[in-house]
Design an enzyme around this catalytic site. Structure first.
Site, short mmCIF file in Angstrom:
data_model
loop_
_atom_site.label_atom_id
_atom_site.label_comp_id
_atom_site.label_asym_id
_atom_site.label_seq_id
_atom_site.Cartn_x
_atom_site.Cartn_y
_atom_site.Cartn_z
N HIS A 152 0.97 -1.66 -0.07
CA HIS A 152 0.31 -0.03 0.07
C HIS A 152 0.56 0.79 -0.10
O HIS A 152 1.72 1.77 0.82
CB HIS A 152 -0.52 0.05 1.71
CG HIS A 152 -2.16 -1.36 1.91
ND1 HIS A 152 -2.90 -0.67 0.01
CD2 HIS A 152 -1.98 -2.25 2.32
CE1 HIS A 152 -3.34 -2.11 0.26
NE2 HIS A 152 -3.41 -3.24 1.59
N CYS A 194 -0.43 1.97 -4.65
CA CYS A 194 -1.70 3.31 -5.49
C CYS A 194 -0.42 4.69 -5.37
O CYS A 194 0.20 4.51 -5.01
CB CYS A 194 -2.40 3.61 -4.76
SG CYS A 194 -3.43 2.80 -4.29
#
Lengths: 384, 575
Positions: A152, A194
């Site tokens: 992440h 991301c």
């Protein structure tokens, strides 16, 4: 006059050209391939990150990088998670055709060992002196390194196990230190998080080719979920990379280039804008084979016919010659051994003295202890 | 009701106490807090001799020299001094890489030189050496040139003994020192001979030195530099590059793994231990002055090649159709060159090493009986070399056997010995083993010197580039000892002492290992990068609750002081 000037120019040009030719030949030379594969997240719902990394692991292994040259960092809390209905297996597809956790998985950094510090130490090789070989990136200036990270991330950072984060600056500095110490020849940095493209935006060391799944303020999405497993099993960007590699790069002698791979990226399929950074990488992508990073193609030198003299010596003759050289040394060694023996004997006598000293010390210590005990007893009786 | 309760007026004692309290808080903060904060957050950076490090990295600190001393014995030659002078001139003129140069010296007492091993170092007259005074007794002699007249009618020729440093040079009996032409032809022949013998070494050293002094440049293969103007060397750049890419990086110890991979269940044993002891150990002993070796061996049964490597059947008689291969048709299996690069089945073959020093692998592969004989196309030795990794040899036993004897293994070891030498970087050219080993020593010294210097340069640039990294004292001591070792190594090189205790190789080894130790100091991991806003976020919750009362009370006190002062002044004016 003119003629005189012009004559050397073609020869000069020719030599220059020849030199350039040699340079370009030399450029693609690497003698070993290494892979650093990192999944930075933990916990069951991050199943897909582990599957991403294991799929990459399987791919580079399939293309010939030996386990000793793959550094696999992952939390590894999924295969044996109580929520896993398929114990001891990890799948990257709902069809469950391939068990990524099947056999022969060598995880080098596991669980809580996956930290920013360990990752930086691994890259810069500033490790404890007793670190085993399997946990070290023992590369040199002839090694191509493939770095794959997933987890992440955000703008210029990547979370490590929900506890800490690494910033784009840290990775860039670590790569610079690697370049300074000539620890890589070329590097491919691939990241699936991301806002992944922000992670390689701070790099400044040469010969790094970087690619990421999504640009700033963009999320990177998972591909699909497996209803029985209950969570998403793979990310889109990794999925389409793997698809290309599985369908096109069948074995290590594949001639597909990095350009083919990058051209295969389709924003519509991936649902984010994959990025490629080439300004640090001074080669045309259509000359860079995929197996330069994903595979382990070793250059081979054989002898030509009639050249066997060069690669063959009469070993018994050589042994005789070598013995000739060392025989005086051996005698010296024997003498030295004798000398050493003499020294050792001397040492033994020195030890005896020490033993005596330690015995007296023991007596002194015991007396002191007894005195202390007496004083304590005395002290406890005093107030009465 | 009218006299509403008002707090008692501030007594002067109270005011004074409050002032003291505020002052003491502030003094604690300023005298204890601030220095403590400063000490605990500052980064310790031990002083490093940056200038010296940089000059080593640039190659300015030491101009490495490799003077090779050649003893000349010419018992029957009239006026050898004159000949030597001309040869020395010819050598100096032809040499375009001045750091590596040959120096001729005439042995005075010819009678003592009969020692066949060529090791006797003799008292010498300094005839043609370039006037420097430090040619010690212990300076090693690179070669001994023995000039003897050849058979009548023959031209100049030379012969190199395999086991010693002696070069036997037979000059034409028609040589006449008084004739210029004849003396020139001999001197040219001698200088060419010497140059030829040391050419390979010279190229390697020149490549090593030139590639290392340049700082890392954007292109990793910048060393296309030959820094020589004549064309002859340029041709060899590719060859030298190839050779450099093959050589294992220097390590004080290497591990050799000899593996027998057999595709079937046989052979089950091999006499590798005896073979190594008899054939290879003497060579390893001879190399021990440069590097040490540890050896192990393993046997792996049913070891298949990588699945995508499939040898093809080539019948001897091409007219026969290929599918007759099973019918006892004479022919052979052939591995193509492309197959070789993925021949090593790294997923299945246990080749991972656990030693902390580099491993060189040597593999004997025995193919399946159905696939025997297996040949490598275009290879006369049926073997190939993997740069910086090791060597592989395909062994086709003449008949199915369960045991490979020492004699069966000899051809494999023949190849492995040659491969080992070339992986270590020994020059292939002069057949004389002592000269090759000497060359290797010098090459390795040059390599160590340049690698240590470049590590220093890296450390220098690192400390400049990353100001947030801490530098412990151990780094500065390591750098100090690196520098002193480098200085020693440079001095020893100039004096021509390459091997032995205190020689250039050993000093270079120390320097390189100390430099590595300094660079890889484990506490020098760059601090995790903190953006400025993170720092604010860390300090604000800490400083807010403490800082606001402190600051407010200080402001109040100061205002009160000003007020008091004004009243006092007003009183003074009124009075």
């Amino acid at each position: 006059m003119k003629l005189r000037i012009t004559t050397p120019i073609p020869t000069l040009l020719f030599t220059l050209f020849a030199l350039l030719l040699q340079l370009s030949c030399v450029h693609s030379q690497h003698t070993s391939n290494w892979a650093v594969l990192v999944s930075t997240s933990r916990f069951w719902f991050n199943y897909r990150h582990l599957a991403n990394v294991l799929s990459m692991y399987r791919t580079v292994k399939r293309l010939g990088i030996p386990d000793s040259q793959i550094i696999l960092m992952l939390a590894d809390d999924v295969a044996c998670n109580p929520r896993n209905v398929f114990p001891a297996s990890v799948f990257n597809n709902a069809d469950r055709g391939l068990d990524l956790y099947g056999d022969n998985i060598e995880v080098d950094y596991r669980g809580y060992e996956v930290t920013v510090e360990n990752f930086i130490r691994l890259l810069t090789d500033r490790v404890e002196p007793d670190t085993p070989r399997s946990k070290r990136l023992l590369t040199d200036d002839r090694s191509n390194i493939f770095v794959y990270m997933t987890g992440h991330g955000g703008n210029e950072f990547l979370k490590f196990q929900d506890a800490e984060e690494i910033s784009a600056f840290d990775i860039a500095d670590a790569f610079e230190q690697m370049w300074e110490k000539k620890r890589y020849h070329q590097m491919l940095f691939m990241i699936d998080t991301c806002q992944a493209n922000t992670m390689y935006s701070k790099f400044y060391s040469p010969n790094i080719l970087a690619t990421g799944s999504s640009k700033l303020d963009q999320s990177s999405y998972s591909h699909h979920a497996d209803n029985d497993v209950g969570v998403a099993v793979i990310d889109r960007y990794t999925y389409y990379n793997l698809e290309f590699l599985e369908n096109n790069v069948k074995n290590a002698s594949s001639k597909h280039t990095m350009k083919d791979l990058f051209d295969s990226y389709d924003t519509k399929k991936i649902h984010s804008d994959p990025g490629v950074r080439t300004d640090l990488f001074h080669r045309n992508l259509d000359e860079v084979l995929i197996t330069d990073f994903f595979g382990n193609v070793q250059n081979v030198e054989t002898d030509g016919v009639g050249e066997d003299e060069k690669w063959k010596v009469d070993v018994s003759e050589l042994a005789r010659l070598a013995a000739n050289i060392t025989s005086p040394k051996k005698q010296q060694k024997e003498i030295k051994v004798e000398e050493l023996k003499g020294k050792a004997e001397k040492k033994i006598s020195a030890f005896k003295v020490e033993e005596k000293a330690s015995w007296t010390q023991g007596v002194v210590g015991a007396t002191a202890l007894v005195a202390c005990a007496l004083a304590w007893f005395g002290g406890s009786f005093m107030p009465k | 009701m009218s006299d509403a309760k008002i707090p008692p007026s501030d007594t002067p004692e109270n005011a004074r106490t409050r002032s003291w309290v505020v002052l003491s808080f502030w003094s604690v903060v300023l005298l204890l807090g601030v220095p403590l904060w400063w000490c605990t957050t500052s980064i310790y950076r031990a002083p490093l001799p940056l200038n010296e490090m940089q000059s080593w990295a640039n190659g300015r600190a030491c101009r490495a020299e490799f003077p090779l001393l050649v003893d000349v014995e010419a018992p029957l030659l009239p006026d050898p001094e004159h000949l030597l002078k001309t040869v020395q001139h010819a050598l100096d003129d032809a040499n375009d890489f001045s750091a590596h140069h040959l120096r001729l010296r005439l042995s005075r007492s010819q009678s003592e030189t009969s020692g066949k091993d060529g090791r006797s170092v003799l008292h010498s007259t300094q005839l043609t050496s370039p006037s420097d005074g430090h040619s010690d007794e212990d300076e090693s002699v690179a070669a001994i040139l023995r000039l003897t007249p050849g058979e009548s009618g023959s031209t100049h020729s030379y012969q190199l003994n395999n086991s010693s440093r002696v070069i036997d040079l037979y000059y034409s009996p028609s040589y006449n020192p008084s004739s210029t032409a004849s003396s020139t032809s001999l001197s040219i022949f001698i200088s060419n001979t010497l140059q030829e013998i040391f050419a390979e070494e010279q190229q390697m050293i020149s490549h090593l030195l030139s590639s290392a002094t340049s700082a890392p440049s954007p292109s990793p293969s910048a060393p296309g530099t030959t820094n020589s103007s004549n064309g002859s060397n340029k041709v060899n750049v590719a060859e030298v590059q190839r050779k450099m890419s093959r050589i294992m990086r220097y390590s004080p110890t290497y591990h050799l793994t000899f593996s027998l991979f057999t595709a079937s269940g046989t052979p089950t044993s091999w006499e590798i231990e005896r073979s190594i002891d008899d054939y290879l150990q003497p060579l390893l002993d001879a190399l021990s002055g440069i590097s040490n070796f540890t050896v192990d061996s393993q046997v792996q049964f049913y070891a298949s090649m990588s699945p995508n490597v499939v040898p093809s059947w080539v019948p001897d008689n091409l007219e026969q159709s290929e599918n007759l291969q099973q019918n006892g048709q004479p022919g052979k299996w052939v591995l193509k060159r492309d197959d070789l690069s993925s021949f090593i089945n790294s997923a299945e073959w246990p080749l991972a090493s656990i030693t902390s020093y580099p491993t060189i692998n040597f593999i004997v592969y025995v193919p399946l009986e159905e696939q025997t004989p297996l040949y490598i196309s275009e290879s006369a030795t049926n073997a190939f070399l993997l740069p910086q990794w090791g060597g592989v040899m395909v062994l086709n036993p003449s008949k199915p056997t369960t045991h490979l004897s020492k004699d069966d293994l000899k051809p494999a070891l023949d190849i492995f010995a040659a491969q080992l030498m070339s992986l270590l970087g020994a020059p292939s050219h002069p057949p004389s083993l002592p000269i090759r080993l000497d060359s290797l020593t010098r090459q390795r010294s040059a390599e160590l010197l340049t690698s240590a210097s470049s590590t220093l340069g890296s450390l220098y640039r690192l400390t400049k580039a990353l100001p947030s990294i801490s530098i412990p004292t151990s780094v500065s001591t390591s750098v100090g000892s690196t520098l002193s070792s480098l200085n020693n190594a440079c001095r020893e090189l100039k004096r021509g002492r390459f091997s032995g205790p205190g020689g250039a190789l050993e000093e270079g080894r120390n320097a390189a290992s100390q430099a590595e130790k300094a660079f890889f100091e484990k506490s020098m991991v760059g601090q995790v990068y903190f953006p400025e806003e993170h720092k604010v976020a860390v300090y604000l919750p800490l400083m807010g609750p403490v800082g606001v009362p402190l600051l407010m009370s200080a402001v109040k006190e100061i205002m009160k002081l000003i007020k008091d002062w004004k009243i006092r002044r007003a009183g003074a004016v009124a009075a």
